[in-house]
Design a protein around this motif. Structure first.
Motif, PDB file in Angstrom:
ATOM      1  N   MET A 114       0.841  -1.203   0.000  1.00 25.84           N
ATOM      2  CA  MET A 114       0.000   0.000   0.000  1.00 25.84           C
ATOM      3  C   MET A 114       0.875   1.252   0.000  1.00 25.84           C
ATOM      4  O   MET A 114       1.897   1.304   0.674  1.00 25.84           O
ATOM      5  N   THR A 115       0.462   2.226  -0.754  1.00 22.26           N
ATOM      6  CA  THR A 115       1.205   3.490  -0.803  1.00 22.26           C
ATOM      7  C   THR A 115       0.967   4.293   0.467  1.00 22.26           C
ATOM      8  O   THR A 115      -0.177   4.571   0.823  1.00 22.26           O
ATOM      9  N   ALA A 116       2.056   4.653   1.143  1.00 20.47           N
ATOM     10  CA  ALA A 116       1.915   5.452   2.367  1.00 20.47           C
ATOM     11  C   ALA A 116       1.514   6.883   2.011  1.00 20.47           C
ATOM     12  O   ALA A 116       1.984   7.436   1.025  1.00 20.47           O
ATOM     13  N   THR A 117       0.629   7.435   2.824  1.00 22.98           N
ATOM     14  CA  THR A 117       0.175   8.807   2.594  1.00 22.98           C
ATOM     15  C   THR A 117       0.229   9.601   3.888  1.00 22.98           C
ATOM     16  O   THR A 117      -0.356   9.202   4.893  1.00 22.98           O
ATOM     17  N   LEU A 118       0.940  10.710   3.838  1.00 23.49           N
ATOM     18  CA  LEU A 118       0.981  11.645   4.969  1.00 23.49           C
ATOM     19  C   LEU A 118       0.040  12.802   4.636  1.00 23.49           C
ATOM     20  O   LEU A 118       0.200  13.461   3.614  1.00 23.49           O
ATOM     21  N   GLN A 119      -0.944  12.984   5.518  1.00 26.54           N
ATOM     22  CA  GLN A 119      -1.927  14.043   5.272  1.00 26.54           C
ATOM     23  C   GLN A 119      -1.862  15.073   6.382  1.00 26.54           C
ATOM     24  O   GLN A 119      -2.033  14.728   7.555  1.00 26.54           O
ATOM     25  N   ILE A 120      -1.650  16.309   5.997  1.00 25.48           N
ATOM     26  CA  ILE A 120      -1.704  17.418   6.948  1.00 25.48           C
ATOM     27  C   ILE A 120      -2.986  18.169   6.621  1.00 25.48           C
ATOM     28  O   ILE A 120      -3.196  18.573   5.479  1.00 25.48           O
ATOM     29  N   LYS A 121      -3.862  18.265   7.623  1.00 31.91           N
ATOM     30  CA  LYS A 121      -5.192  18.807   7.351  1.00 31.91           C
ATOM     31  C   LYS A 121      -5.490  20.006   8.226  1.00 31.91           C
ATOM     32  O   LYS A 121      -5.489  19.874   9.457  1.00 31.91           O
ATOM     33  N   ASN A 122      -5.714  21.141   7.619  1.00 28.61           N
ATOM     34  CA  ASN A 122      -6.174  22.343   8.315  1.00 28.61           C
ATOM     35  C   ASN A 122      -5.395  22.594   9.612  1.00 28.61           C
ATOM     36  O   ASN A 122      -5.979  22.905  10.650  1.00 28.61           O
ATOM     37  N   LEU A 123      -4.099  22.435   9.528  1.00 27.23           N
ATOM     38  CA  LEU A 123      -3.276  22.470  10.746  1.00 27.23           C
ATOM     39  C   LEU A 123      -3.050  23.900  11.253  1.00 27.23           C
ATOM     40  O   LEU A 123      -2.556  24.759  10.529  1.00 27.23           O
ATOM     41  N   HIS A 124      -3.445  24.093  12.507  1.00 28.40           N
ATOM     42  CA  HIS A 124      -3.232  25.373  13.195  1.00 28.40           C
ATOM     43  C   HIS A 124      -2.294  25.109  14.371  1.00 28.40           C
ATOM     44  O   HIS A 124      -2.563  24.228  15.186  1.00 28.40           O
ATOM     45  N   VAL A 125      -1.230  25.886  14.466  1.00 26.46           N
ATOM     46  CA  VAL A 125      -0.220  25.643  15.495  1.00 26.46           C
ATOM     47  C   VAL A 125       0.230  26.958  16.129  1.00 26.46           C
ATOM     48  O   VAL A 125       0.388  27.963  15.426  1.00 26.46           O
ATOM     49  N   SER A 126       0.417  26.908  17.434  1.00 29.77           N
ATOM     50  CA  SER A 126       1.013  28.049  18.144  1.00 29.77           C
ATOM     51  C   SER A 126       2.213  27.550  18.933  1.00 29.77           C
ATOM     52  O   SER A 126       2.409  26.341  19.085  1.00 29.77           O
ATOM     53  N   VAL A 127       2.991  28.488  19.449  1.00 30.46           N
ATOM     54  CA  VAL A 127       3.995  28.124  20.448  1.00 30.46           C
ATOM     55  C   VAL A 127       3.219  27.669  21.675  1.00 30.46           C
ATOM     56  O   VAL A 127       2.130  28.179  21.958  1.00 30.46           O
ATOM     57  N   GLU A 128       3.752  26.691  22.391  1.00 29.49           N
ATOM     58  CA  GLU A 128       3.061  26.135  23.548  1.00 29.49           C
ATOM     59  C   GLU A 128       2.617  27.230  24.514  1.00 29.49           C
ATOM     60  O   GLU A 128       3.410  28.096  24.888  1.00 29.49           O
ATOM     61  N   GLY A 129       1.342  27.210  24.856  1.00 29.62           N
ATOM     62  CA  GLY A 129       0.822  28.151  25.838  1.00 29.62           C
ATOM     63  C   GLY A 129       0.594  29.564  25.316  1.00 29.62           C
ATOM     64  O   GLY A 129       0.210  30.447  26.072  1.00 29.62           O
ATOM     65  N   ASP A 130       0.800  29.761  24.012  1.00 29.90           N
ATOM     66  CA  ASP A 130       0.648  31.099  23.435  1.00 29.90           C
ATOM     67  C   ASP A 130      -0.552  31.067  22.473  1.00 29.90           C
ATOM     68  O   ASP A 130      -0.755  30.088  21.776  1.00 29.90           O
ATOM     69  N   ASP A 131      -1.364  32.132  22.482  1.00 29.66           N
ATOM     70  CA  ASP A 131      -2.550  32.105  21.627  1.00 29.66           C
ATOM     71  C   ASP A 131      -2.274  32.491  20.181  1.00 29.66           C
ATOM     72  O   ASP A 131      -3.059  32.194  19.291  1.00 29.66           O
ATOM     73  N   GLU A 132      -1.158  33.139  19.954  1.00 30.03           N
ATOM     74  CA  GLU A 132      -0.893  33.598  18.598  1.00 30.03           C
ATOM     75  C   GLU A 132      -0.537  32.418  17.688  1.00 30.03           C
ATOM     76  O   GLU A 132       0.346  31.617  18.002  1.00 30.03           O
ATOM     77  N   LEU A 133      -1.224  32.345  16.566  1.00 31.58           N
ATOM     78  CA  LEU A 133      -1.001  31.218  15.668  1.00 31.58           C
ATOM     79  C   LEU A 133       0.200  31.463  14.766  1.00 31.58           C
ATOM     80  O   LEU A 133       0.384  32.574  14.252  1.00 31.58           O
ATOM     81  N   ILE A 134       0.993  30.431  14.582  1.00 29.00           N
ATOM     82  CA  ILE A 134       2.085  30.486  13.598  1.00 29.00           C
ATOM     83  C   ILE A 134       1.610  29.819  12.302  1.00 29.00           C
ATOM     84  O   ILE A 134       1.726  30.374  11.231  1.00 29.00           O
ATOM     85  N   LEU A 135       1.047  28.624  12.424  1.00 33.11           N
ATOM     86  CA  LEU A 135       0.427  27.975  11.261  1.00 33.11           C
ATOM     87  C   LEU A 135      -1.074  28.198  11.364  1.00 33.11           C
ATOM     88  O   LEU A 135      -1.678  27.980  12.418  1.00 33.11           O
ATOM     89  N   ARG A 136      -1.686  28.622  10.258  1.00 34.19           N
ATOM     90  CA  ARG A 136      -3.091  29.029  10.292  1.00 34.19           C
ATOM     91  C   ARG A 136      -3.935  28.261   9.282  1.00 34.19           C
ATOM     92  O   ARG A 136      -4.682  28.862   8.517  1.00 34.19           O
ATOM     93  N   GLY A 137      -3.758  26.962   9.244  1.00 30.20           N
ATOM     94  CA  GLY A 137      -4.581  26.170   8.329  1.00 30.20           C
ATOM     95  C   GLY A 137      -3.748  25.641   7.179  1.00 30.20           C
ATOM     96  O   GLY A 137      -3.931  26.052   6.040  1.00 30.20           O
TER      97      GLY A 137
END
Ligand code: ADP
Ligand code: MG
Length: 261
Positions: A1-24
């Motif tokens: 089977m072909t391996a598939t890595l899916q990144i979906k609508n990923l939102h990320v901040s620095v731990e404990g911080d509300d400001e987003l670095i990745l916004r989807g």
């Protein structure tokens, strides 16, 4: 089977911080495909690499990362590796007294034992044979395996160690973050040659780089541009050429123009 890595609508901040670095961020990488993720400094490239590696300094606020439908974000780093992901760390600390060969043998053994608690690990002659073959294939001097891991390694040697590790662990999908400083052209070339030698039907790669010149050596199937925490452009190799020619400024202008509409 072909391996598939899916990144979906990923939102990320620095731990404990509300400001987003990745916004989807949405991105799918399949075994056998080479994707380049490019973007100006500060766009969030390394943050994405860190999340894929499981760096606890970042929080996922929304979205998912799946490998063949399994939630990668729930896996420990060693489980990620066993699932077929290779995440190139820059191994900031040297490990004096541990040779590269021993480090890699222990990595293989740990994986075999996780799969089968009864496993005695890889027999040393077989391991030695495999290492010699891989180093020959990658044009790495055999004496390299006897060096202590990262002790006194140059930037290029660290890259060589990383590529050798990738060759030995035989991932289905490799993620490489070429951090934006301190990589000379030789080090870039080592990574590029390694990726070119190892990708094929069995391995896919997400090569994260600020440098257009990296793509003079790696021929990606797909190129994506991350800007302000989102992928704002995707295309084929011609997109990298366009970036080479025009820099990132037009991306910024286009993005601002769109934001005004
Ligand atoms: P890139 O790799 O594209 O240059 P990064 O992911 O390193 O971008 O950084 C994206 C943004 O997030 C930058 O503004 C950076 O300052 C911020 N950032 C990243 N990691 C941290 C951190 N650990 N603490 C604070 N800010 C961070
Ligand atoms: Mg970076």
């Amino acid at each position: 089977m072909t391996a598939t890595l899916q990144i979906k609508n990923l939102h990320v901040s620095v731990e404990g911080d509300d400001e987003l670095i990745l916004r989807g961020v949405d991105l799918t990488v399949k075994q056998g495909e080479i994707h380049a993720l490019m973007g100006p400094n500060g766009s969030g490239k390394s943050t994405l690499a860190n999340i894929l590696m499981g760096n606890p300094a970042y929080d996922v606020r929304e979205g998912a990362v799946l490998l063949d439908g399994e939630n990668v974000l729930d896996m420990e780093p060693d489980e990620r590796s066993r699932a077929g992901l290779f995440l190139a760390f820059q191994y900031p600390v040297a490990i004096p007294g541990v040779t590269l060969a021993n480090f890699l043998r222990h990595a293989i053994n740990a994986r075999m034992k996780a799969d089968d608690p009864e496993s005695k690990g890889i027999p040393i002659p077989r391991f030695a044979r495999m290492m010699r073959q891989k180093m020959t294939d990658l044009h790495i001097d055999h004496s390299f395996a006897g060096r202590y891991l990262n002790e006194g390694f140059s930037g290029g040697e660290k890259k060589r160690a990383e590529v050798l590790q990738m060759a030995v662990l035989e991932p289905r999908i490799a993620v490489l973050d070429e951090t934006d400083s301190g990589l000379d052209i030789d080090a870039l070339r080592i990574v590029a040659d390694g990726v070119n030698a190892l990708t094929g039907p069995d391995m896919g790669a997400l090569v994260i780089t600020h440098y257009q010149r990296m793509l003079n050596h790696i021929k990606p199937d797909y190129v994506h541009v991350l800007y302000d925490g989102r992928i704002v452009e995707s295309g084929g190799p011609e997109l990298a050429l366009e970036l080479e020619e025009k820099g990132y400024e037009w991306i910024r202008e286009k993005h601002l123009a769109l934001a005004e509409v």
